[in-house]
Design a protein around this motif. Sequence first.
Motif, mmCIF file in Angstrom:
data_model
loop_
_atom_site.group_PDB
_atom_site.id
_atom_site.type_symbol
_atom_site.label_atom_id
_atom_site.label_comp_id
_atom_site.label_asym_id
_atom_site.label_seq_id
_atom_site.Cartn_x
_atom_site.Cartn_y
_atom_site.Cartn_z
ATOM 1 N N PRO A 55 11.411 3.624 3.132
ATOM 2 C CA PRO A 55 11.420 5.047 2.756
ATOM 3 C C PRO A 55 10.034 5.635 2.514
ATOM 4 C CG PRO A 55 13.108 3.825 1.559
ATOM 5 C CD PRO A 55 12.275 2.802 2.259
ATOM 6 N N THR A 56 9.054 4.766 2.161
ATOM 7 C CA THR A 56 7.705 5.268 1.874
ATOM 8 C C THR A 56 6.790 5.218 3.089
ATOM 9 O OG1 THR A 56 6.977 3.076 1.147
ATOM 10 C CG2 THR A 56 7.873 4.540 -0.529
ATOM 11 N N ARG A 57 7.213 4.544 4.173
ATOM 12 C CA ARG A 57 6.396 4.367 5.390
ATOM 13 C C ARG A 57 5.027 3.759 5.049
ATOM 14 N NH1 ARG A 57 11.007 5.604 6.734
ATOM 15 N NH2 ARG A 57 11.558 7.042 8.431
ATOM 16 N N LEU A 58 5.023 2.817 4.133
ATOM 17 C CA LEU A 58 3.772 2.236 3.636
ATOM 18 C C LEU A 58 3.008 1.523 4.748
ATOM 19 C CD1 LEU A 58 2.012 1.663 1.126
ATOM 20 C CD2 LEU A 58 3.361 -0.430 0.782
ATOM 21 N N ASP A 59 1.681 1.622 4.720
ATOM 22 C CA ASP A 59 0.816 0.926 5.653
ATOM 23 C C ASP A 59 -0.397 0.398 4.893
ATOM 24 O OD1 ASP A 59 -0.185 -0.095 8.048
ATOM 25 O OD2 ASP A 59 0.344 1.712 9.174
ATOM 26 N N VAL A 60 -1.230 -0.382 5.577
ATOM 27 C CA VAL A 60 -2.407 -0.982 4.958
ATOM 28 C C VAL A 60 -3.588 -0.027 5.073
ATOM 29 C CG1 VAL A 60 -4.005 -2.943 5.000
ATOM 30 C CG2 VAL A 60 -1.575 -3.296 5.514
ATOM 31 N N ASP A 61 -4.358 0.075 4.006
ATOM 32 C CA ASP A 61 -5.609 0.829 4.029
ATOM 33 C C ASP A 61 -6.746 -0.142 4.345
ATOM 34 O OD1 ASP A 61 -4.870 3.614 3.090
ATOM 35 O OD2 ASP A 61 -4.005 2.404 1.485
ATOM 36 N N TYR A 62 -7.256 -0.087 5.572
ATOM 37 C CA TYR A 62 -8.290 -1.019 6.013
ATOM 38 C C TYR A 62 -9.686 -0.502 5.668
ATOM 39 C CZ TYR A 62 -4.539 -3.314 8.583
ATOM 40 O OH TYR A 62 -3.376 -3.963 8.904
ATOM 41 N N GLN A 63 -10.647 -1.423 5.696
ATOM 42 C CA GLN A 63 -12.061 -1.151 5.425
ATOM 43 C C GLN A 63 -12.278 -0.675 3.989
ATOM 44 O OE1 GLN A 63 -13.178 1.585 8.592
ATOM 45 N NE2 GLN A 63 -13.657 -0.111 9.967
ATOM 46 N N TYR A 64 -11.525 -1.238 3.069
ATOM 47 C CA TYR A 64 -11.731 -0.980 1.646
ATOM 48 C C TYR A 64 -12.228 -2.276 0.992
ATOM 49 C CZ TYR A 64 -9.705 3.699 1.369
ATOM 50 O OH TYR A 64 -9.472 5.045 1.487
ATOM 51 N N GLN A 65 -13.508 -2.302 0.639
ATOM 52 C CA GLN A 65 -14.136 -3.465 0.034
ATOM 53 C C GLN A 65 -14.254 -3.237 -1.469
ATOM 54 O OE1 GLN A 65 -15.698 -6.521 1.550
ATOM 55 N NE2 GLN A 65 -15.433 -6.998 -0.635
ATOM 56 N N LEU A 66 -13.556 -4.080 -2.254
ATOM 57 C CA LEU A 66 -13.598 -3.921 -3.708
ATOM 58 C C LEU A 66 -14.989 -4.239 -4.241
ATOM 59 C CD1 LEU A 66 -11.983 -3.354 -6.321
ATOM 60 C CD2 LEU A 66 -11.539 -5.828 -6.446
ATOM 61 N N GLN A 67 -15.536 -3.311 -5.021
ATOM 62 C CA GLN A 67 -16.866 -3.481 -5.611
ATOM 63 C C GLN A 67 -16.793 -3.793 -7.105
ATOM 64 O OE1 GLN A 67 -19.863 -3.027 -3.593
ATOM 65 N NE2 GLN A 67 -18.280 -3.182 -2.024
ATOM 66 N N ILE A 68 -15.998 -3.010 -7.822
ATOM 67 C CA ILE A 68 -15.927 -3.132 -9.287
ATOM 68 C C ILE A 68 -14.465 -3.007 -9.710
ATOM 69 C CG2 ILE A 68 -16.708 -2.192 -11.500
ATOM 70 C CD1 ILE A 68 -19.047 -0.883 -9.991
ATOM 71 N N LEU A 69 -14.077 -3.818 -10.679
ATOM 72 C CA LEU A 69 -12.741 -3.711 -11.277
ATOM 73 C C LEU A 69 -12.917 -3.740 -12.797
ATOM 74 C CD1 LEU A 69 -9.705 -3.667 -10.271
ATOM 75 C CD2 LEU A 69 -9.619 -6.051 -11.001
ATOM 76 N N GLU A 70 -12.435 -2.689 -13.460
ATOM 77 C CA GLU A 70 -12.586 -2.571 -14.910
ATOM 78 C C GLU A 70 -11.221 -2.378 -15.547
ATOM 79 O OE1 GLU A 70 -15.221 0.819 -14.382
ATOM 80 O OE2 GLU A 70 -16.789 -0.303 -15.450
ATOM 81 N N GLY B 10 -8.830 -4.345 10.547
ATOM 82 C CA GLY B 10 -7.485 -4.159 11.075
ATOM 83 C C GLY B 10 -6.623 -5.373 10.802
ATOM 84 N N PRO B 11 -5.395 -5.377 11.308
ATOM 85 C CA PRO B 11 -4.469 -6.477 11.032
ATOM 86 C C PRO B 11 -4.909 -7.772 11.699
ATOM 87 C CG PRO B 11 -3.532 -4.977 12.646
ATOM 88 C CD PRO B 11 -4.779 -4.327 12.139
ATOM 89 N N MET B 12 -4.423 -8.885 11.162
ATOM 90 C CA MET B 12 -4.704 -10.204 11.731
ATOM 91 C C MET B 12 -4.083 -10.313 13.116
ATOM 92 S SD MET B 12 -3.518 -13.922 10.248
ATOM 93 C CE MET B 12 -4.778 -14.048 9.006
ATOM 94 N N LEU B 13 -4.844 -10.872 14.045
ATOM 95 C CA LEU B 13 -4.350 -11.054 15.405
ATOM 96 C C LEU B 13 -3.956 -12.494 15.676
ATOM 97 C CD1 LEU B 13 -6.954 -8.859 17.340
ATOM 98 C CD2 LEU B 13 -4.676 -8.214 16.516
ATOM 99 N N ARG B 14 -4.634 -13.439 15.039
ATOM 100 C CA ARG B 14 -4.326 -14.855 15.249
ATOM 101 C C ARG B 14 -4.541 -15.583 13.926
ATOM 102 N NH1 ARG B 14 -7.682 -16.547 19.702
ATOM 103 N NH2 ARG B 14 -6.071 -15.610 21.034
#
Length: 556
Positions: free
Chosen positions: A158-173, A67-71
């Motif tokens: 206009p997009t109501r963008l939010d953060v997608d939490y609990q997404y751990q990057l494994q591979i980037l190609e 979740g978001p940073m609290l402190r």
Amino acid sequence: MEIHLNGFHDGNPEIYPPAGEDKLYSPEMPDELDVLIVGSGPAGLNLAAQLSQFPEIKTRIAERKDGPMLRGQADGVSCRSMEMFNAFGFVEKAAKEGHWVNETCFWQPDPENPENPEQIVRAGRVQDVEDDLSEMPHIILNQARVHDFYLEVMRNSPTRLDVDYQYQLQILEIDTGESAYPVTATFAHQGQTKTVRAKYVVGCDGARSAVRTAIGRELKGDYAYQSWGVMDILMTTDFPDIRHKNIIKSAAAGNILIIPREGGHLVRLYVELDKLSERGGSKGVSLEHIIDTASRIFSPYQIDVKEVAWWSVYEIGHSLTDKFDDVPATDINHRLPHVFIAGDACHTHSAKAGQGMNVSMGDSFNLGWKLISVLTGRCPPELLHSYSAERQAVAQDLIDFDHEWSRAMSKPPEDSDDTTPLIQKHFVAGGEFTAGLRVTYPPSSITSSSDWQHLATGQPVGNRFHSAPVIRLSDARPMQLGDTIKIDTRWHIYAFAGSGDPAATDSGIYKLCTFLANDKNSPVLKHTPEGADIDSVISVYGIFQQSHQALDFEAM
């Protein structure tokens, strides 16, 4: 209509009408994106907040945490960052909540009391931000609140963008061919695997960046074998300058940097600890040891710590990557970048100069308008090469400055006939840097050479636009010229008129406006799409020397 430009809508004008259903944020991560941001620190949120204003750009921001940073750990907000906040529209909120750093005081052993060298006295006091450096103050504000402001901009967009939490990057190609979505990212998410294809990926995922590792970059630097304790505390004290920023140098107990926190109660202390014999040697340092060291440095003043809101120990190191994108230096002429890194993913340094969060936000602020301009067809993709060229040089300057500042902070008090402490001289000399205003971009495809600098000596070529107080002609409203800059990626022409009658047909401003309005070579006419507002791509402002009451509005 200033607030409701294209039709009235009720409610809070900071909440934009939502874009079409297919452009709104949804809980399910899409399979294909224009921009994928990895990491929701200050760099990532700054970038996401910019992109969220453009519904035609499909953007998501993935964060491995729950979740978001609290402190937050960072707290210093430079003048330049406040200018950025003004472009986003939340500078008033930050200024209201933050502690304004107006003066900095310097303390050292009392030269009049050599028999008792542990007794400190105030040796100097300076204005923290010199006059006319910026229209904005230097403030102290918890990093988590800065995150909150960006998140509010995103959720109201206009997009109501939010953060997608609990997404751990494994591979980037990366596919270096002609694919429309050349970057493939694979995430672990709640026990599942999610694959996303993107046109551009930006790694804002910190010093242990998985994105940086994936593109073969690494942090390289040095290590100072010096540890500092930092704590946010509630305390009672008879130290007279506790609500000022202070630098205290004791004779033998070490040094302290005092940062008053917002709200008027807490104070942050950076306390110099013992030299280290090896990396990681500070792991056993206790909170009690930090408090005891601080008490000795404050002598003859007393501190009584009532509560500790947060504390940590860090070891000083400086590191930097050689490039901030995925294109090798040898391939720049025939390959375009598609993966970028920003913030701590590409530079780390000590906390005492207060530049970490600020430079990180500056990185993504630079990259944001370029990605938007490329993805909306306003600029060619070759523009994206300029991000690494500009911001890597800024990070190198930061590392060099931080080296110098860290050495100055750790030096013991010097014996000198000069009554001004050496650390005070360092502080004054570095004032423009710590305000975030010493960034100068070299000549490039978007930055002119200095051939015509003599025509505008107060606006150095390659520097940020220097604001000034003005009176708006239409309604006599006092404002800052910098208030005209928003996160809409428009280009701006500021025309400073001569002292003569601007309405005269032979005046420079009259001739310029005639050219911009009518000539086929006018950049305004050339780059404004047919049917679009005349100021939608390039906005023109005239600044006149006369009083607003002396100018004829109809003639203007």
